[in-house]
Design a protein around this motif. Structure first.
Motif, PDB file in Angstrom:
ATOM      1  N   ASP A 124       0.839  -1.199   0.000  1.00 23.07           N
ATOM      2  CA  ASP A 124       0.000   0.000   0.000  1.00 23.07           C
ATOM      3  C   ASP A 124       0.876   1.251   0.000  1.00 23.07           C
ATOM      4  OD1 ASP A 124       0.812   0.496   2.674  1.00 23.07           O
ATOM      5  OD2 ASP A 124      -1.015  -0.382   3.514  1.00 23.07           O
ATOM      6  N   ALA A 125       0.250   2.412  -0.026  1.00 20.79           N
ATOM      7  CA  ALA A 125       0.967   3.681  -0.105  1.00 20.79           C
ATOM      8  C   ALA A 125       1.816   3.947   1.124  1.00 20.79           C
ATOM      9  CB  ALA A 125      -0.026   4.823  -0.319  1.00 20.79           C
ATOM     10  N   ASP A 126       1.501   3.297   2.248  1.00 25.89           N
ATOM     11  CA  ASP A 126       2.271   3.479   3.480  1.00 25.89           C
ATOM     12  C   ASP A 126       3.442   2.498   3.590  1.00 25.89           C
ATOM     13  OD1 ASP A 126       0.558   5.528   4.356  1.00 25.89           O
ATOM     14  OD2 ASP A 126      -0.830   4.060   5.219  1.00 25.89           O
ATOM     15  N   GLY A 127       3.622   1.640   2.596  1.00 24.34           N
ATOM     16  CA  GLY A 127       4.721   0.693   2.619  1.00 24.34           C
ATOM     17  C   GLY A 127       4.442  -0.579   3.396  1.00 24.34           C
ATOM     18  N   ALA A 128       3.177  -0.874   3.627  1.00 23.55           N
ATOM     19  CA  ALA A 128       2.820  -2.135   4.281  1.00 23.55           C
ATOM     20  C   ALA A 128       2.530  -3.179   3.210  1.00 23.55           C
ATOM     21  CB  ALA A 128       1.605  -1.953   5.178  1.00 23.55           C
ATOM     22  N   VAL A 129       2.974  -4.403   3.454  1.00 29.67           N
ATOM     23  CA  VAL A 129       2.683  -5.505   2.536  1.00 29.67           C
ATOM     24  C   VAL A 129       1.260  -5.956   2.807  1.00 29.67           C
ATOM     25  CG1 VAL A 129       3.308  -7.835   1.818  1.00 29.67           C
ATOM     26  CG2 VAL A 129       5.105  -6.205   2.458  1.00 29.67           C
ATOM     27  N   ARG A 130       0.441  -6.001   1.769  1.00 29.08           N
ATOM     28  CA  ARG A 130      -0.945  -6.446   1.878  1.00 29.08           C
ATOM     29  C   ARG A 130      -1.127  -7.880   1.403  1.00 29.08           C
ATOM     30  NH1 ARG A 130      -4.972  -2.445   2.124  1.00 29.08           N
ATOM     31  NH2 ARG A 130      -4.090  -0.588   3.065  1.00 29.08           N
ATOM     32  N   ALA A 131      -0.252  -8.317   0.480  1.00 33.06           N
ATOM     33  CA  ALA A 131      -0.354  -9.686  -0.035  1.00 33.06           C
ATOM     34  C   ALA A 131       0.986 -10.099  -0.624  1.00 33.06           C
ATOM     35  CB  ALA A 131      -1.441  -9.796  -1.098  1.00 33.06           C
ATOM     36  N   LEU A 132       1.256 -11.377  -0.536  1.00 38.23           N
ATOM     37  CA  LEU A 132       2.387 -11.979  -1.220  1.00 38.23           C
ATOM     38  C   LEU A 132       1.954 -13.389  -1.567  1.00 38.23           C
ATOM     39  CD1 LEU A 132       6.117 -11.682  -0.667  1.00 38.23           C
ATOM     40  CD2 LEU A 132       5.159 -13.951  -0.912  1.00 38.23           C
ATOM     41  N   ASP A 133       2.060 -13.725  -2.835  1.00 36.33           N
ATOM     42  CA  ASP A 133       1.679 -15.059  -3.288  1.00 36.33           C
ATOM     43  C   ASP A 133       2.511 -15.393  -4.510  1.00 36.33           C
ATOM     44  OD1 ASP A 133       0.304 -17.516  -3.351  1.00 36.33           O
ATOM     45  OD2 ASP A 133      -1.617 -16.549  -2.969  1.00 36.33           O
ATOM     46  N   PHE A 134       2.405 -16.609  -4.967  1.00 40.94           N
ATOM     47  CA  PHE A 134       3.162 -17.056  -6.122  1.00 40.94           C
ATOM     48  C   PHE A 134       2.346 -16.832  -7.392  1.00 40.94           C
ATOM     49  CE2 PHE A 134       4.925 -19.076  -2.441  1.00 40.94           C
ATOM     50  CZ  PHE A 134       6.283 -18.892  -2.637  1.00 40.94           C
ATOM     51  N   ALA A 135       3.031 -16.536  -8.477  1.00 41.08           N
ATOM     52  CA  ALA A 135       2.389 -16.121  -9.722  1.00 41.08           C
ATOM     53  C   ALA A 135       1.292 -17.075 -10.186  1.00 41.08           C
ATOM     54  CB  ALA A 135       3.431 -15.924 -10.816  1.00 41.08           C
ATOM     55  N   GLY A 136       1.462 -18.351 -10.025  1.00 37.60           N
ATOM     56  CA  GLY A 136       0.453 -19.301 -10.456  1.00 37.60           C
ATOM     57  C   GLY A 136      -0.824 -19.246  -9.630  1.00 37.60           C
ATOM     58  N   TYR A 137      -0.808 -18.463  -8.562  1.00 39.40           N
ATOM     59  CA  TYR A 137      -1.953 -18.390  -7.649  1.00 39.40           C
ATOM     60  C   TYR A 137      -2.522 -16.978  -7.575  1.00 39.40           C
ATOM     61  CZ  TYR A 137      -0.260 -22.967  -6.609  1.00 39.40           C
ATOM     62  OH  TYR A 137       0.135 -24.271  -6.752  1.00 39.40           O
ATOM     63  N   GLU A 138      -2.404 -16.241  -8.675  1.00 42.41           N
ATOM     64  CA  GLU A 138      -2.867 -14.851  -8.708  1.00 42.41           C
ATOM     65  C   GLU A 138      -4.365 -14.761  -8.443  1.00 42.41           C
ATOM     66  OE1 GLU A 138      -2.260 -10.821 -11.379  1.00 42.41           O
ATOM     67  OE2 GLU A 138      -1.191 -12.653 -11.916  1.00 42.41           O
ATOM     68  N   ASP A 139      -5.149 -15.685  -8.989  1.00 45.19           N
ATOM     69  CA  ASP A 139      -6.598 -15.653  -8.759  1.00 45.19           C
ATOM     70  C   ASP A 139      -6.919 -15.769  -7.276  1.00 45.19           C
ATOM     71  OD1 ASP A 139      -7.066 -15.384 -11.446  1.00 45.19           O
ATOM     72  OD2 ASP A 139      -7.605 -17.484 -11.767  1.00 45.19           O
ATOM     73  N   ARG A 140      -6.244 -16.686  -6.582  1.00 44.86           N
ATOM     74  CA  ARG A 140      -6.440 -16.862  -5.143  1.00 44.86           C
ATOM     75  C   ARG A 140      -6.077 -15.576  -4.394  1.00 44.86           C
ATOM     76  NH1 ARG A 140      -3.211 -17.621  -0.852  1.00 44.86           N
ATOM     77  NH2 ARG A 140      -4.013 -18.795   0.899  1.00 44.86           N
ATOM     78  N   MET A 141      -4.946 -14.993  -4.754  1.00 42.95           N
ATOM     79  CA  MET A 141      -4.507 -13.759  -4.112  1.00 42.95           C
ATOM     80  C   MET A 141      -5.538 -12.649  -4.307  1.00 42.95           C
ATOM     81  SD  MET A 141      -1.185 -11.366  -4.826  1.00 42.95           S
ATOM     82  CE  MET A 141      -1.990 -10.564  -6.217  1.00 42.95           C
ATOM     83  N   MET A 142      -6.060 -12.534  -5.517  1.00 41.05           N
ATOM     84  CA  MET A 142      -7.046 -11.493  -5.804  1.00 41.05           C
ATOM     85  C   MET A 142      -8.321 -11.720  -4.994  1.00 41.05           C
ATOM     86  SD  MET A 142      -5.387  -9.504  -7.665  1.00 41.05           S
ATOM     87  CE  MET A 142      -6.640  -8.370  -8.186  1.00 41.05           C
ATOM     88  N   ARG A 143      -8.745 -12.975  -4.860  1.00 36.59           N
ATOM     89  CA  ARG A 143      -9.916 -13.300  -4.040  1.00 36.59           C
ATOM     90  C   ARG A 143      -9.703 -12.880  -2.585  1.00 36.59           C
ATOM     91  NH1 ARG A 143      -9.979 -18.028  -6.373  1.00 36.59           N
ATOM     92  NH2 ARG A 143      -9.100 -19.137  -4.603  1.00 36.59           N
ATOM     93  N   LEU A 144      -8.524 -13.213  -2.045  1.00 35.02           N
ATOM     94  CA  LEU A 144      -8.230 -12.841  -0.658  1.00 35.02           C
ATOM     95  C   LEU A 144      -8.149 -11.330  -0.501  1.00 35.02           C
ATOM     96  CD1 LEU A 144      -5.605 -15.551   0.397  1.00 35.02           C
ATOM     97  CD2 LEU A 144      -7.980 -15.331   1.172  1.00 35.02           C
ATOM     98  N   LEU A 145      -7.550 -10.638  -1.453  1.00 32.13           N
ATOM     99  CA  LEU A 145      -7.486  -9.172  -1.382  1.00 32.13           C
ATOM    100  C   LEU A 145      -8.887  -8.566  -1.370  1.00 32.13           C
ATOM    101  CD1 LEU A 145      -4.533  -8.153  -3.720  1.00 32.13           C
ATOM    102  CD2 LEU A 145      -4.761  -7.645  -1.286  1.00 32.13           C
ATOM    103  N   ARG A 146      -9.765  -9.051  -2.255  1.00 32.58           N
ATOM    104  CA  ARG A 146     -11.150  -8.536  -2.288  1.00 32.58           C
ATOM    105  C   ARG A 146     -11.868  -8.827  -0.978  1.00 32.58           C
ATOM    106  NH1 ARG A 146     -10.876 -10.089  -7.468  1.00 32.58           N
ATOM    107  NH2 ARG A 146     -11.834 -12.102  -7.123  1.00 32.58           N
ATOM    108  N   ARG A 147     -11.674 -10.035  -0.450  1.00 35.71           N
ATOM    109  CA  ARG A 147     -12.325 -10.412   0.805  1.00 35.71           C
ATOM    110  C   ARG A 147     -11.851  -9.516   1.944  1.00 35.71           C
ATOM    111  NH1 ARG A 147     -11.379 -16.228   1.693  1.00 35.71           N
ATOM    112  NH2 ARG A 147     -12.871 -16.395   0.004  1.00 35.71           N
ATOM    113  N   HIS A 148     -10.569  -9.186   1.949  1.00 38.45           N
ATOM    114  CA  HIS A 148      -9.999  -8.398   3.032  1.00 38.45           C
ATOM    115  C   HIS A 148     -10.170  -6.892   2.842  1.00 38.45           C
ATOM    116  CE1 HIS A 148      -8.061 -11.602   5.338  1.00 38.45           C
ATOM    117  NE2 HIS A 148      -7.891 -12.196   4.172  1.00 38.45           N
ATOM    118  N   TRP A 149     -10.119  -6.408   1.610  1.00 35.69           N
ATOM    119  CA  TRP A 149     -10.070  -4.967   1.388  1.00 35.69           C
ATOM    120  C   TRP A 149     -11.126  -4.433   0.431  1.00 35.69           C
ATOM    121  CZ3 TRP A 149      -7.399  -3.124   5.123  1.00 35.69           C
ATOM    122  CH2 TRP A 149      -6.344  -3.865   5.657  1.00 35.69           C
TER     123      TRP A 149
END
Length: 174
Positions: free
Chosen positions: A26-51
């Protein structure tokens, strides 16, 4: 009701020995997500669920964060320790994710030990579910949790990758 603009997050892609990782900050330099490229869909789902509907913009993470991720994968196993993370979830999930960050490099815990560490020894399944909902792989080291029999169970990035991560950290596995 006000029109609230979606938050803008930066998506960086970092090459590692076990494949490209997706690093969201994010703009404050906090990591919001880290995942492996083959799991981008999963990461996007978790980001939407969280944010909610955050706007994801391709770019480079701040140099200190990016270099910490590269250094960790390069062998500096303390490089991620000081990184700021920001997650959104239930109090129980936050407790599980905080407990994950206390598992020393090179060690593992069972799901039962994880549940006990947060004061909920009977909540083994719930701890496992929270572990699986962790949006920040490696930095919040969900890969350090194993089955009661020592088996490398349930890793969203794949068992082979979990095995690589644990070997990289010098953990002994069954």
């Amino acid at each position: 009701m006000r029109n609230v603009q979606p938050e803008t997050l930066t998506l960086d892609r970092v090459a590692t020995p076990t494949g490209e990782v997706l690093l969201v900050v994010d703009a404050d330099g906090a990591v919001r997500a880290l995942d492996f490229a083959g799991y981008e869909d999963r990461m996007m789902r978790l980001l939407r669920r969280h944010w909610g509907e955050a706007e994801l913009v391709e770019g480079r993470a701040p140099a200190a964060i990016r270099s910490a991720v590269e250094a960790w994968f390069g062998g500096d196993l303390a490089a991620l320790d000081g990184l700021k993370v920001k997650t959104n979830g239930t109090d129980f999930q936050h407790a599980v994710w905080a407990a994950l960050r206390t598992i020393p490099v090179g060690e593992t815990r069972t799901y039962g030990q994880l549940a006990a560490a947060i004061g909920s020894p009977k909540a083994v399944r719930a701890a496992g579910l929270a572990n699986g909902q962790n949006p920040i792989a490696v930095i919040v080291p969900c890969h350090r949790v194993i089955g009661a029999n020592g088996a490398l169970t349930g890793y969203a990035g794949g068992i082979e990758r979990k095995q690589w991560l644990l070997a990289h950290e010098g953990a002994r596995t069954a």
